[in-house]
Design a protein around this motif. Structure first.
Motif, PDB file in Angstrom:
ATOM      1  N   GLY A   2     -17.954 101.250  59.483  1.00 60.79           N
ATOM      2  CA  GLY A   2     -17.987 100.876  60.894  1.00 60.79           C
ATOM      3  C   GLY A   2     -19.352 101.048  61.538  1.00 60.79           C
ATOM      4  N   PRO A   3     -19.954 102.242  61.475  1.00 60.83           N
ATOM      5  CA  PRO A   3     -21.275 102.445  62.079  1.00 60.83           C
ATOM      6  C   PRO A   3     -22.339 101.533  61.471  1.00 60.83           C
ATOM      7  CG  PRO A   3     -20.235 104.555  61.647  1.00 60.83           C
ATOM      8  CD  PRO A   3     -19.383 103.502  60.981  1.00 60.83           C
ATOM      9  N   ALA A   4     -22.294 101.319  60.163  1.00 64.07           N
ATOM     10  CA  ALA A   4     -23.290 100.475  59.507  1.00 64.07           C
ATOM     11  C   ALA A   4     -23.175  99.026  59.975  1.00 64.07           C
ATOM     12  CB  ALA A   4     -23.128 100.554  57.993  1.00 64.07           C
ATOM     13  N   LEU A   5     -21.948  98.525  60.104  1.00 65.92           N
ATOM     14  CA  LEU A   5     -21.747  97.150  60.577  1.00 65.92           C
ATOM     15  C   LEU A   5     -22.178  96.999  62.027  1.00 65.92           C
ATOM     16  CD1 LEU A   5     -18.275  96.287  58.980  1.00 65.92           C
ATOM     17  CD2 LEU A   5     -20.526  95.415  58.323  1.00 65.92           C
ATOM     18  N   ALA A   6     -21.896  98.025  62.834  1.00 66.39           N
ATOM     19  CA  ALA A   6     -22.314  97.988  64.238  1.00 66.39           C
ATOM     20  C   ALA A   6     -23.841  97.977  64.326  1.00 66.39           C
ATOM     21  CB  ALA A   6     -21.745  99.190  64.988  1.00 66.39           C
ATOM     22  N   LEU A  10     -26.015  94.815  65.962  1.00 70.79           N
ATOM     23  CA  LEU A  10     -26.911  95.012  67.093  1.00 70.79           C
ATOM     24  C   LEU A  10     -28.361  94.811  66.681  1.00 70.79           C
ATOM     25  CD1 LEU A  10     -27.363  95.731  70.011  1.00 70.79           C
ATOM     26  CD2 LEU A  10     -27.337  98.153  69.388  1.00 70.79           C
ATOM     27  N   GLY A  11     -28.741  95.348  65.526  1.00 69.28           N
ATOM     28  CA  GLY A  11     -30.111  95.200  65.050  1.00 69.28           C
ATOM     29  C   GLY A  11     -30.484  93.740  64.865  1.00 69.28           C
ATOM     30  N   PHE A  12     -29.589  92.951  64.262  1.00 66.47           N
ATOM     31  CA  PHE A  12     -29.870  91.540  64.015  1.00 66.47           C
ATOM     32  C   PHE A  12     -30.009  90.782  65.325  1.00 66.47           C
ATOM     33  CE2 PHE A  12     -29.434  87.292  62.306  1.00 66.47           C
ATOM     34  CZ  PHE A  12     -29.963  87.402  61.032  1.00 66.47           C
ATOM     35  N   SER A  13     -29.142  91.087  66.304  1.00 63.80           N
ATOM     36  CA  SER A  13     -29.190  90.376  67.578  1.00 63.80           C
ATOM     37  C   SER A  13     -30.471  90.682  68.339  1.00 63.80           C
ATOM     38  CB  SER A  13     -27.973  90.739  68.435  1.00 63.80           C
ATOM     39  OG  SER A  13     -27.991  92.110  68.789  1.00 63.80           O
ATOM     40  N   LEU A  14     -30.963  91.921  68.242  1.00 66.79           N
ATOM     41  CA  LEU A  14     -32.211  92.278  68.914  1.00 66.79           C
ATOM     42  C   LEU A  14     -33.417  91.615  68.256  1.00 66.79           C
ATOM     43  CD1 LEU A  14     -31.666  96.094  69.565  1.00 66.79           C
ATOM     44  CD2 LEU A  14     -31.722  94.275  71.283  1.00 66.79           C
ATOM     45  N   ILE A 130     -36.157 103.370  70.985  1.00 66.58           N
ATOM     46  CA  ILE A 130     -35.413 103.813  72.159  1.00 66.58           C
ATOM     47  C   ILE A 130     -33.979 103.274  72.177  1.00 66.58           C
ATOM     48  CG2 ILE A 130     -35.337 103.741  74.678  1.00 66.58           C
ATOM     49  CD1 ILE A 130     -38.390 103.736  74.654  1.00 66.58           C
ATOM     50  N   LEU A 131     -33.819 101.948  72.112  1.00 69.05           N
ATOM     51  CA  LEU A 131     -32.483 101.366  72.237  1.00 69.05           C
ATOM     52  C   LEU A 131     -31.601 101.686  71.032  1.00 69.05           C
ATOM     53  CD1 LEU A 131     -30.567  99.731  73.909  1.00 69.05           C
ATOM     54  CD2 LEU A 131     -31.502  97.646  72.910  1.00 69.05           C
ATOM     55  N   LEU A 132     -32.049 101.276  69.840  1.00 73.58           N
ATOM     56  CA  LEU A 132     -31.234 101.554  68.648  1.00 73.58           C
ATOM     57  C   LEU A 132     -31.116 103.053  68.399  1.00 73.58           C
ATOM     58  CD1 LEU A 132     -32.468  98.741  66.223  1.00 73.58           C
ATOM     59  CD2 LEU A 132     -30.245  98.908  67.344  1.00 73.58           C
ATOM     60  N   GLY A 133     -32.214 103.785  68.644  1.00 79.32           N
ATOM     61  CA  GLY A 133     -32.172 105.227  68.448  1.00 79.32           C
ATOM     62  C   GLY A 133     -31.184 105.891  69.380  1.00 79.32           C
ATOM     63  N   SER A 153     -32.875  94.059  59.687  1.00 78.71           N
ATOM     64  CA  SER A 153     -34.282  93.674  59.803  1.00 78.71           C
ATOM     65  C   SER A 153     -34.770  93.001  58.529  1.00 78.71           C
ATOM     66  CB  SER A 153     -35.138  94.907  60.112  1.00 78.71           C
ATOM     67  OG  SER A 153     -36.493  94.541  60.257  1.00 78.71           O
ATOM     68  N   PHE A 154     -34.441  93.575  57.373  1.00 83.44           N
ATOM     69  CA  PHE A 154     -34.830  92.967  56.100  1.00 83.44           C
ATOM     70  C   PHE A 154     -34.212  91.583  55.954  1.00 83.44           C
ATOM     71  CE2 PHE A 154     -36.209  97.200  54.967  1.00 83.44           C
ATOM     72  CZ  PHE A 154     -37.214  96.984  54.031  1.00 83.44           C
ATOM     73  N   ALA A 155     -32.917  91.462  56.287  1.00 83.39           N
ATOM     74  CA  ALA A 155     -32.225  90.182  56.153  1.00 83.39           C
ATOM     75  C   ALA A 155     -32.858  89.120  57.055  1.00 83.39           C
ATOM     76  CB  ALA A 155     -30.748  90.351  56.499  1.00 83.39           C
TER      77      ALA A 155
END
Length: 199
Positions: A2-6, A10-14, A130-133, A153-155
């Motif tokens: 769950g946390p990894a998918l979230a 979020l990371g991909f959208s940013l 800041i945001l992701l952290g 990010s890698f993807a």
């Protein structure tokens, strides 16, 4: 999971938001120049910053208004200069994608530009540290959220760098490069203005 998918979502959208870093990787991908070292540099830089954010540095930086102000001014100045250089190229007539050999600068020049666009860009710190952290603190374990964001990010950068080849036939025209340089310049100035408005 769950946390990894979230974190991945979020990371991909940013990262998808058009910015100086993405525009540079797109241009290098279109030219087919130094794609692997550049996408690795971008992705590994993001992964490092996300790790710092998850480790708690995001909260520390956000608590110091003077540090954020300095970062925002420096980033805006850099983006204004970078945007001006793109406008200069566009008005000069644009480039042309040659099928033979490499026509841009050296690997050192491309790598240096990539590092500057990554580490001198305040948006990178705002999004990753800041945001992701900060959001990672809401998940247990927080490192799984950070790992998902780093994988995103890698993807993204590999898809952007190598997927740009699909647009390669279009960019054999100098006019297409003029349009791209103009759009990149507008994007850089737009981001710089948005940073100044935050101060």
């Amino acid at each position: 999971m769950g946390p990894a998918l979230a974190g991945f979502a979020l990371g991909f959208s940013l990262i998808m938001a058009i910015g100086a870093q993405n525009a540079f990787v797109l241009r290098q991908g279109l030219r087919g120049e130094y794609v692997l070292p550049l996408v690795l540099t971008c992705a590994m830089s993001d992964a490092l910053l996300i790790t710092l954010g998850v480790a708690g540095f995001g909260t520390l930086i956000a608590a110091n208004d003077w540090a954020l102000t300095i970062v925002l001014y420096a980033g805006a100045a850099f983006l204004f200069v970078y945007g001006a250089l793109n406008f200069k190229t566009a008005f000069a007539g644009g480039g042309k994608l040659e099928d033979k050999g490499r026509t841009a600068g050296s690997l050192v020049a491309a790598f240096t530009t990539c590092l500057l666009l990554t580490w001198a860009n305040p948006h990178v710190y705002l999004d990753t540290v800041i945001l992701l952290g900060g959001i990672s603190a809401q998940y247990e374990p927080s490192w799984a959220f950070g790992l998902g964001a780093a994988v995103a990010s890698f993807a993204f950068f590999f898809c952007l760098g190598y997927g740009a080849q699909l647009l390669r036939p279009m960019f054999t025209s100098p006019r297409a490069w003029q349009v791209l340089d103009g759009l990149v310049g507008l994007t850089m100035w737009g981001i710089a203005l948005s940073l100044l408005l935050k101060i």
